[in-house]
Design an enzyme around this catalytic site. Sequence first.
Site, short mmCIF file in Angstrom:
data_model
loop_
_atom_site.label_atom_id
_atom_site.label_comp_id
_atom_site.label_asym_id
_atom_site.label_seq_id
_atom_site.Cartn_x
_atom_site.Cartn_y
_atom_site.Cartn_z
N ALA A 1 0.86 -1.18 0.00
CA ALA A 1 0.00 0.00 0.00
C ALA A 1 0.89 1.22 0.00
O ALA A 1 1.76 1.37 0.87
CB ALA A 1 -0.92 0.02 1.22
N SER A 2 0.70 2.09 -0.98
CA SER A 2 1.51 3.30 -1.09
C SER A 2 0.68 4.36 -1.79
O SER A 2 -0.30 4.04 -2.47
CB SER A 2 2.80 3.02 -1.88
OG SER A 2 3.66 4.14 -1.87
N LEU A 3 1.06 5.60 -1.62
CA LEU A 3 0.36 6.67 -2.32
C LEU A 3 0.50 6.50 -3.82
O LEU A 3 -0.47 6.63 -4.58
CB LEU A 3 0.93 8.02 -1.88
CG LEU A 3 0.38 9.28 -2.58
CD1 LEU A 3 -1.12 9.42 -2.37
CD2 LEU A 3 1.11 10.53 -2.08
N TYR A 4 1.71 6.16 -4.26
CA TYR A 4 1.96 5.98 -5.69
C TYR A 4 3.25 5.19 -5.89
O TYR A 4 4.01 4.95 -4.94
CB TYR A 4 2.06 7.34 -6.40
CG TYR A 4 3.29 8.15 -6.04
CD1 TYR A 4 4.37 8.24 -6.91
CD2 TYR A 4 3.37 8.85 -4.83
CE1 TYR A 4 5.50 8.99 -6.59
CE2 TYR A 4 4.48 9.60 -4.50
CZ TYR A 4 5.54 9.66 -5.37
OH TYR A 4 6.66 10.39 -5.05
N LEU A 5 3.49 4.83 -7.12
CA LEU A 5 4.72 4.18 -7.54
C LEU A 5 5.37 5.05 -8.60
O LEU A 5 4.72 5.44 -9.58
CB LEU A 5 4.43 2.79 -8.12
CG LEU A 5 5.57 2.04 -8.80
CD1 LEU A 5 6.63 1.64 -7.78
CD2 LEU A 5 5.05 0.79 -9.53
N GLY A 6 6.64 5.40 -8.40
CA GLY A 6 7.33 6.25 -9.37
C GLY A 6 7.58 5.54 -10.68
O GLY A 6 7.27 4.35 -10.85
N THR A 7 8.17 6.27 -11.62
CA THR A 7 8.32 5.73 -12.98
C THR A 7 9.78 5.68 -13.45
O THR A 7 10.03 5.50 -14.64
CB THR A 7 7.51 6.59 -13.97
OG1 THR A 7 7.95 7.95 -13.90
CG2 THR A 7 6.02 6.53 -13.65
N GLY A 8 10.72 5.84 -12.55
CA GLY A 8 12.14 5.83 -12.93
C GLY A 8 12.75 4.43 -12.93
O GLY A 8 12.06 3.43 -12.74
N HIS B 1 -3.31 7.32 2.02
CA HIS B 1 -1.94 7.64 2.38
C HIS B 1 -1.27 6.49 3.13
O HIS B 1 -0.21 6.65 3.73
CB HIS B 1 -1.96 8.90 3.26
CG HIS B 1 -0.68 9.66 3.30
ND1 HIS B 1 -0.01 9.93 4.47
CD2 HIS B 1 0.07 10.23 2.32
CE1 HIS B 1 1.08 10.63 4.21
NE2 HIS B 1 1.16 10.83 2.91
N LYS C 1 0.91 3.32 4.05
CA LYS C 1 2.24 2.87 3.62
C LYS C 1 2.54 1.54 4.29
O LYS C 1 2.94 1.47 5.46
CB LYS C 1 3.32 3.90 4.01
CG LYS C 1 2.97 5.36 3.69
CD LYS C 1 2.91 5.64 2.21
CE LYS C 1 2.38 7.03 1.94
NZ LYS C 1 3.21 8.11 2.48
N ASP D 1 5.46 -12.08 2.55
CA ASP D 1 5.22 -13.29 3.34
C ASP D 1 4.73 -12.90 4.73
O ASP D 1 3.68 -12.29 4.85
CB ASP D 1 6.46 -14.17 3.38
CG ASP D 1 6.81 -14.74 2.00
OD1 ASP D 1 5.90 -14.80 1.15
OD2 ASP D 1 7.99 -15.09 1.77
#
Length: 534
Positions: free
Chosen positions: A105-112, A201, A203, A208
Site C-alpha cells: 500500500a503506497s500513495l503511488y509508484l514512481g516511474t524511474g 496515504h 504505507k 510473506d
Amino acid sequence: MAEKHAYRLLLTWKNRHFNAVSRYATYQCNNSHTGVSDPLQHTARASHRHCATRTCVFDYFGWIGKFTPCYRVKGDQVLVITEPTQFYEVLKIKARKATSRITIASLYLGTGQLEHDLVACIREACENARKVGNSAMKVNILLDYTRGSRGTTVSSRTMLQSLLKDFPSTVDVSLYHTPDLRGLLKRVVPERFNETIGLTHLKVYLFDDSVIISGANLSDNYFTNRQDRYVLFNDSKSLADFFDNLVKTVGNLSFKMKHDNTLALADEESIHPFKDKDDGSRFKRKARKQIQNLLTSSMEDSWNMEAENDSTHCEEDGDSTSGYDTLVYPLIQMGPLGITHDENITLNLFRSAAPGDEILLASGYFNLTDHYMNVILQESHAKYGILMASPEVNGFFGAKGIAGSIPTAYVHIANLFFKSLVWYGQTQRIQMFEYFRDKWTFHVKGLWYYLPGESLPSLTFIGSPNFGYRSVYRDLECQLAVVTENTRLREQLREEHVRLYQSSNLVTSELFKRKDGHVPMWAKAVTTVIKNFF
C-alpha cells in the site's frame, strides 16, 4: 545467502554508526550551546511512577489495547532502518524472495529506473512461483487513484500493466478514490490539485510474514535522498495478516485495474465512490462498516487470546515461552469514513503524559490540528521536542507555480505555533527544531516516548500520519504504536531519533527574523484559507 549477506552488511553499518551517534548524544547532553534543555538529554528524574519493569511499562500503555487490536512480537526480530538506500535494498530483497504473498500500500509508484527494478523483483517472485506450481502466491497492490493516475503517457498504472498481463491470477492492483472528490469539484479541479481533496496515504510493504511500516512512498527520491522512517517486523505472522486484510479491505472499496489500464469496480455490489446519486454517504457508510468489522474481529481475536493466556493482553506469533517483549498496536485514521482511532489514541496519549515524560514528535509537514495543538499546549504535562522541516528540505521547495509557495506557508504555520508557545509561557517545556540536510528533503513523521528516569524510549509511533489536518480529516492513514522493553530495539529507536535531531537547530524568535523566515502578507492570507488541505 544473498539475503543474509545483505542483512549482515546492514547491521554492520548500523552498529558502526550507532557508536558515533551515541558519542554525539553524550556530547549534546553535556554541552548545551543554547542554554536550554536538550531534547535528547534523558537523565534520571525524580518521579512518582519510575518504571523499570516489564509489567509497569506494558501496563502504563496497555490502555491502547482497549481501542485497537494488539499483537505481541519479538523485539529482536524488529529492525529500524535509517537510510533510504537501505530501505530500497530491503524492499528488493524481500520482494524477490517472497513465496506466499506480497502486499503493498503506497500513495503511488514512481516511474524511474529504480522503480522499474523494484517491479522486476516482484516479477521475479511471480515467475518463481509459477515455475514451482505455487498457485497460492498472491500480489496485492493498493495505490491512490488520483496520484497513481498522474501522468499522460507514463504513470504508476502503466508501471504495473505488464504484471497484470503476465500474471492475471496472481496480481491484483487497486486504486482508491476518495468519495469527497465528486461532481463539479472533480470536473474543475486540475490534476495534482485534486489530490488535496483526499487520498489513501497508507504505507505498508508486506512480504510473506514480514512487514515494513513506513511513511515513505515508492519513488526514486524516497530511495535516495528523502529522509523518512522505516521499521521492519520480521516473521510476525499475526501482524502481517492484519495488514494484509486491511489492504485487501480498502482494495475491495477501490477500482480494480485491468491489464489494458482500464478500471472497473470490485464487484456488482460495489458502490461507485463519486458517481452515486447521493453525496457519497452510501459509500462512506459501507466503507466504514467494512473497516470497523475488520477492527472488531481483530480485537475479538486479541481478547480470545487473552482469555486463553491470562498473562498476556494480545495475540502471539508462536509460543508464549520466551522472547515476546514488544506490543504492537495498529492505529487507523480514516476521517472521511468517520474512523478516528488514531486521533483519539494520540490525544489520550498527550493528555495522559505526566510531568517528567518526554515526547519527541516529528512531522514532515508541520500543521498540527487545533485539537492536537490545544492539548499539547494546555492539557499535556510532558516535555516536547518537535522536529519539522526547514523550507529548503520541504518537498515542495523550488516547485513550479503555486506549489513553490507551500514551504512559505509552513513557515507561517510554524511561526504561529511558536508565538503560541511564547504566549502561554511554554518555550521551555515545548521546543521546536528545524531539520536541514544539504541536498536532502525531509518526510519524517511519528514520535518517540521516554518515561521518567529512562535513557531509552519505551514507545514509538511509526507510519503515515503527519499529525496535521490532512492526516486527521482528509486521508486514509495508519501507523503503529510500538511498546517495547527490548533493549536492542529501544537502542535502535534512540539511535534513530538522535541521528535526525543532530541535523536540526533549535527554533527561536531569531529564525523568523531571517530573510528565509519572512512570510509575505499574501502568503499569510492564503495560508489561512488553504491550511486545511495540507
